[in-house]
Enzyme design. Sequence first.
Site, PDB file in Angstrom:
ATOM      1  NE  ARG A  46     -17.599-117.412  97.174  1.00 34.45           N
ATOM      2  CZ  ARG A  46     -17.697-118.278  96.191  1.00 34.45           C
ATOM      3  NH1 ARG A  46     -18.726-119.071  96.136  1.00 34.45           N
ATOM      4  NH2 ARG A  46     -16.767-118.384  95.263  1.00 34.45           N
ATOM      5  CE  LYS A 143     -17.736-109.818  76.368  1.00 36.37           C
ATOM      6  NZ  LYS A 143     -16.360-110.361  76.384  1.00 36.37           N
ATOM      7  CE  LYS A 177     -10.027-102.219  73.100  1.00 41.65           C
ATOM      8  NZ  LYS A 177      -8.782-102.616  73.732  1.00 41.65           N
ATOM      9  CG  HIS A 235     -15.706-106.348  72.489  1.00 39.18           C
ATOM     10  ND1 HIS A 235     -16.209-105.669  73.570  1.00 39.18           N
ATOM     11  CD2 HIS A 235     -14.963-107.350  73.021  1.00 39.18           C
ATOM     12  CE1 HIS A 235     -15.780-106.241  74.682  1.00 39.18           C
ATOM     13  NE2 HIS A 235     -15.037-107.254  74.386  1.00 39.18           N
TER      14      HIS A 235
HETATM   15  C1  BG6 Z   1     -12.827-109.546  76.124  1.00 34.20           C
HETATM   16  C2  BG6 Z   1     -12.975-110.974  75.681  1.00 34.20           C
HETATM   17  O1  BG6 Z   1     -14.072-108.934  76.249  1.00 34.20           O
HETATM   18  O2  BG6 Z   1     -12.047-108.846  75.181  1.00 34.20           O
HETATM   19  C3  BG6 Z   1     -11.633-111.627  75.472  1.00 34.20           C
HETATM   20  O3  BG6 Z   1     -13.717-111.702  76.646  1.00 34.20           O
HETATM   21  C4  BG6 Z   1     -10.768-110.804  74.557  1.00 34.20           C
HETATM   22  O4  BG6 Z   1     -11.767-112.956  74.974  1.00 34.20           O
HETATM   23  C5  BG6 Z   1     -10.735-109.348  75.009  1.00 34.20           C
HETATM   24  O5  BG6 Z   1      -9.454-111.348  74.574  1.00 34.20           O
HETATM   25  C6  BG6 Z   1     -10.014-108.469  74.009  1.00 34.20           C
HETATM   26  O6  BG6 Z   1      -9.845-107.190  74.546  1.00 34.20           O
HETATM   27  P1  BG6 Z   1      -8.657-106.252  74.116  1.00 34.20           P
HETATM   28  O7  BG6 Z   1      -8.908-104.973  74.837  1.00 34.20           O
HETATM   29  O8  BG6 Z   1      -7.387-106.936  74.532  1.00 34.20           O
HETATM   30  O9  BG6 Z   1      -8.751-106.128  72.632  1.00 34.20           O
END
Ligand code: BG6
Length: 478
Positions: A46, A143, A177, A235
């Site tokens: 925007r 997400k 990952k 996750h």
């Molecule tokens: C995100 C969450 O999807 O994943 C966060 O919204 C979280 O709250 C993050 O901190 C963790 O990701 P990573 O890759 O740092 O383990």
Amino acid sequence: IPVEPADLVIIGGTGDLARRKILPALFRRFCAGQFGTESRVIGVSRTEMDGKEYRKLTAEAIAEFSEHEGCDMGRLDDFLEMLHYVTLDAKGTTGWKALAKLVKSERIKVFYFSVGPGLFGDLAERLHKYGMADEQCRIVVEKPFGRDLKSAKELNRVLAQHFDETQIYRIDHYLGKETVQNLMAVRFGNMLFEPLWNSQYVDHIQITVAEEVGVGTRGGYYDRSGAMRDMVQNHMMQLLCLIAMEPPAKFDPHAVRDEKLKVIRALDPVKPDNIVRGQYEGNGKRPGYRNQVENRDSTTETFVAIKAHVSNWRWAGTPFYLRTGKRLKERASEIAVVFKDAPHSIFDEDAGRHRNILTIKLQPNEGIELGVTIKEPGPGGMRLVDVPLDMTFAEVLGPDDADFPDAYERLIMDVIRGNQTLFMRGDEVEAAWAWTDPVIEVWRDSRELPIAYATGSSGPDDALMLMHRDGRRWREIK
Ligand code: BG6
């Protein structure tokens, strides 16, 4: 291998995710020679700005957030040349014709919806109306994909009006990952583990995703979500699926996602005494959760521990313990497959008994470790000790090869390649919500508060009890 030239449109191109993750990821793939100058990156939002200002914003974001060495900052100007910007109103008409004119119809077009799900419908409809939603078009959605089963179904319905499922890429960055992908390589590329991968030989499985950080500046979003929606529904459940699924016939999107879905559908509903939720308190130096989100009465959980059961032939009787939380002792994420004791010990009692544990370390120090029992060296008789067969990737592969691409780098390239294997299918997301919804509803309707736990701890003691009462214990977070 370079990907085909593409037009990558980042909707929400000036936002946090774009600056922290997407733009640095593209630059690193550019430096690696995978994302070439024939491609274009079109930032859209925007905000009124021109291409020059967008290039400046991007250069600043890359300087701040691009961590990887081996990326030649001298090439930044060449990368910036690939950038364009369009001011666009997602709910109105402004900018849509300009965008349609800019993207090339014959090319792969990726529209990355880096905006809240409330805009997905408007965006999908307009991409269609302005002629951009052709067969070469793919959309990427972040997400949270909804906040419960009902809203996820509605999002799936809205997107399906304009796009085929094969064009929709639902991101769960954990699937990008390196070690998570390695989990599949270890399971299905070796003969060693799979015959033992069942309830006959596995005592239990622990999945820990511990974060040292708190909610930071994301309080507004987080307080409406909590750990269950933010981490478990996506996750954690994805990790559980990869551990528990049957071998897919092929490493392709249909086969892999079919098998993951079967795992989610086999999960028993969680009983209230198999779940613990917590919320972190402050300590002199760092504020507690409620202060951070400026909601004194918040009942949002920042920690969850669950004992889950996958009720199928392979896993009946083997519990899966999951825990995730913020402001814990360390940032440490791992999956531990704890094997059963040998059925009979031929050694004296005082030789000691040890179990084999296969640990898949997601972060930091990515690697895989197998604990095996050997004789303690020396003349002291037959005493057993546990030693790790350790494959810390940085040590085995050398620092250069172990300088893994960030999850977003891998996933965005997969979108351009048209490979959906590491993305969530609509039915998978819905099934995951169907499992987490009842838990969240019980919490919503109960008067019980989450258990307070100290910043820098391992979470509430009740989470320890969840395992102790089964005669088991969590691995230390370190
Ligand atoms: C995100 C969450 O999807 O994943 C966060 O919204 C979280 O709250 C993050 O901190 C963790 O990701 P990573 O890759 O740092 O383990």
